[in-house]
Design an enzyme around this catalytic site. Structure first.
Site, short mmCIF file in Angstrom:
data_model
loop_
_atom_site.label_atom_id
_atom_site.label_comp_id
_atom_site.label_asym_id
_atom_site.label_seq_id
_atom_site.Cartn_x
_atom_site.Cartn_y
_atom_site.Cartn_z
N ASP A 1 5.24 -6.19 4.64
CA ASP A 1 4.51 -5.32 5.49
C ASP A 1 4.57 -5.49 6.67
OD1 ASP A 1 2.87 -2.52 6.55
OD2 ASP A 1 1.64 -3.32 5.31
N GLU B 1 -4.88 1.24 2.61
CA GLU B 1 -4.26 0.01 3.98
C GLU B 1 -4.96 0.67 5.72
OE1 GLU B 1 -2.15 -2.83 6.59
OE2 GLU B 1 -2.08 -0.52 6.54
N GLU B 2 -4.44 1.54 5.25
CA GLU B 2 -4.56 1.96 6.90
C GLU B 2 -5.48 2.29 7.70
OE1 GLU B 2 -1.69 2.20 8.63
OE2 GLU B 2 0.52 1.80 7.32
N ASP C 1 -0.61 4.21 0.84
CA ASP C 1 -1.13 5.41 1.83
C ASP C 1 -0.76 5.02 3.27
OD1 ASP C 1 -2.45 1.93 1.64
OD2 ASP C 1 -3.09 3.73 3.93
N HIS D 1 0.55 -1.11 -0.35
CA HIS D 1 -0.10 0.62 -0.44
C HIS D 1 0.83 1.44 0.63
CE1 HIS D 1 0.72 1.03 4.41
NE2 HIS D 1 0.63 -0.30 4.72
N HIS E 1 4.89 3.82 12.14
CA HIS E 1 3.31 5.02 13.04
C HIS E 1 3.92 5.90 14.75
CE1 HIS E 1 0.13 1.99 11.46
NE2 HIS E 1 1.41 1.69 11.10
N ASP F 1 6.23 1.27 5.88
CA ASP F 1 4.94 1.12 5.93
C ASP F 1 4.19 2.31 4.96
OD1 ASP F 1 2.89 -0.31 6.45
OD2 ASP F 1 2.81 0.66 8.78
#
Length: 460
Positions: free
Chosen positions: A174, A148-149, A85, A83, A433, A114
């Site tokens: 991921d 995805e997030e 995003d 992904h 994150h 990520d």
């Protein structure tokens, strides 16, 4: 021809293409015409597909939900799923979070780990095989999502509404190496309670799936004396502390902690939970806030595994349950605090959810479910798991590695016969994150070699 050596020629291309991608802020926003997740994710998807097209691959963009990139031919398909995003940047970065700035041989930026960085490495591994004319029996299809997030609207659109075919087998870069054979189940939602205090406000965390680094509570000025008196007592001996100040004739209490991914809440310090425990110690007369604070004091404490709440579960394949309280806000007269639960692969998710609902009912609180994912469990002796483990071991020389279980929720749950494979190497700090997310450029060599070998082995 040695594919391990040849693929290293593409390292500089990976770096330059990744920098361009990082400079696109692809956090989900309000939908616009033709941009279902907002402008940023759409631009990031278009950019990634543009890189692939310039490399000579056939690409297709499905309404800016998702795209795919095809290489080779065959009745069977190897899928690579990732992904573009990203989660919001948060605060406290040493370098601009959407700059791709390189300092001390590390590229900083949201998405470097990520998942833009790993996905870009995989794209150039495909390019290396293409340029070397390596014969493969399976078609390779990279599927690139843009949501995805949060809600996986990209995969729902691709495999659901469009009914696109599932790959024969697949991996997603991921997670971490060597390979993730089990991913815990997830349910996520909002704990809600009515409040009628007009001078009350709370802001904690930026996203639902991360331990909040900072939580801020605004209270009536009448609480000033008791707040100032008790903060030093509460802070004593603690690494992460609370502070208070008067702003616009209101008391603003700030709680600091350490961010971490909701899959690994034990690696952080929850500023929001600490704030609730402090409020409970004061016994304020504020409707809603008092009840929420009491719930935390009696059931959560500073735990992350549900023991005090009677929600502890554990199994051999995937370990303990984890519970993360990530975001807080007031909306329409209700205080909301998010709960992100990752439960073991052999546990009953409905049973756990019902226990949470029953517990909240005792405090007069509601729970609205926002997301549910069933666990993923692929046996360690499955050929896909074994092949990827062997590839990682051979390339890195790590002969003691073993497949892992994770609290993370990856696209492996959306694709049949799929597991997470990398891209976090052993000994590499996990900044996903978190502030100062970065990729060590020295690791790109190893990643290129791992992924080119994995694609070759699975598709030949």
């Amino acid at each position: 021809m040695n594919i391990q050596n040849e693929v290293l020629k593409y390292k500089n291309n990976v770096i330059s293409s990744l920098q361009e991608s990082i400079q696109i802020k692809s956090v989900e926003e309000e939908a616009k015409p033709g941009m279902p997740f907002g402008e940023g994710p759409a631009k990031a998807l278009e950019h990634f597909l543009g890189v692939a097209k310039n490399l000579g691959f056939k690409t297709e963009n499905f309404d800016n939900y998702v795209g795919h990139i095809d290489f080779g031919q065959g009745e069977e398909t190897l899928g690579i799923v990732g992904h573009v995003d990203v989660v919001p940047e948060g605060t406290g970065w040493d370098y601009p979070p959407f700059s791709g700035k390189i300092v001390d041989n590390k590229m900083y930026g949201r998405g470097t780990l990520d998942d833009k960085g790993p996905l870009m490495v995989c794209l150039y591994a495909m390019k290396a095989l293409k340029d070397m004319n390596i014969p493969l029996k399976k078609k390779v299809r990279m599927i690139v999502g843009a949501n995805e997030e949060t809600n996986w609207g990209c995969m729902k659109h691709y495999f659901g509404k469009l009914n696109m075919p599932q790959p024969t087998l697949a991996f997603t870069p991921d997670s971490e190496f060597p390979v993730t054979f089990a991913e815990k189940g997830i349910f996520r939602g909002l704990i809600k309670i009515k409040t009628d205090c007009k001078d009350l406000d709370i802001l904690g965390g930026k996203v639902l799936n991360a331990v909040p680094e900072k939580a801020v509570l605004t209270l009536p000025i009448s609480t000033k004396e008791i707040i100032n008196k008790n903060i030093p007592v509460f802070n004593e001996g603690k690494e992460y502390k609370l502070s208070a100040e008067v702003i616009d004739n209101k008391v603003v209490v700030t709680s600091m902690g350490k961010a971490a991914h909701a899959a690994h809440p034990h690696l952080g310090y929850n500023s929001l939970t600490a704030l609730m425990l402090f409020i409970h110690s004061l016994d304020l007369d504020i409707t809603g806030l008092n009840t929420m604070a009491k719930f935390f004091a009696e059931n959560i404490k500073m735990e992350f595994n549900g023991k005090s709440a009677g929600l502890f579960y554990e199994d051999e394949p995937s370990g303990e349950i984890s519970m993360c309280y990530g975001k807080a806000f007031i909306e329409n007269g209700y205080m909301n605090i998010s709960l992100d639960t990752r439960y073991p692969v052999t546990a009953n998710g409905e049973e756990i959810k019902n226990k949470v609902l029953t517990l909240l009912e005792k405090y007069g609180m509601d729970f609205s479910v926002l997301k549910e994912e069933k666990p993923l469990y692929v046996r360690k002796d499955d050929p896909l798991v074994q092949t990827l483990t062997e590839v990682y071991s051979r390339v890195t020389g790590d002969t003691d590695c073993a497949p892992l279980a994770s609290g993370g929720g990856t696209y492996a749950k959306a694709v049949k016969n799929c597991v997470a494979f990398g891209a976090l190497l052993k000994g590499t700090p996990d900044t996903m994150h978190q502030k100062n997310e970065c990729i060590d450029l020295d690791t790109i060599d190893t990643l290129l070699q791992i992924y080119v070998e994995a694609i070759y082995k699975l598709a030949k």
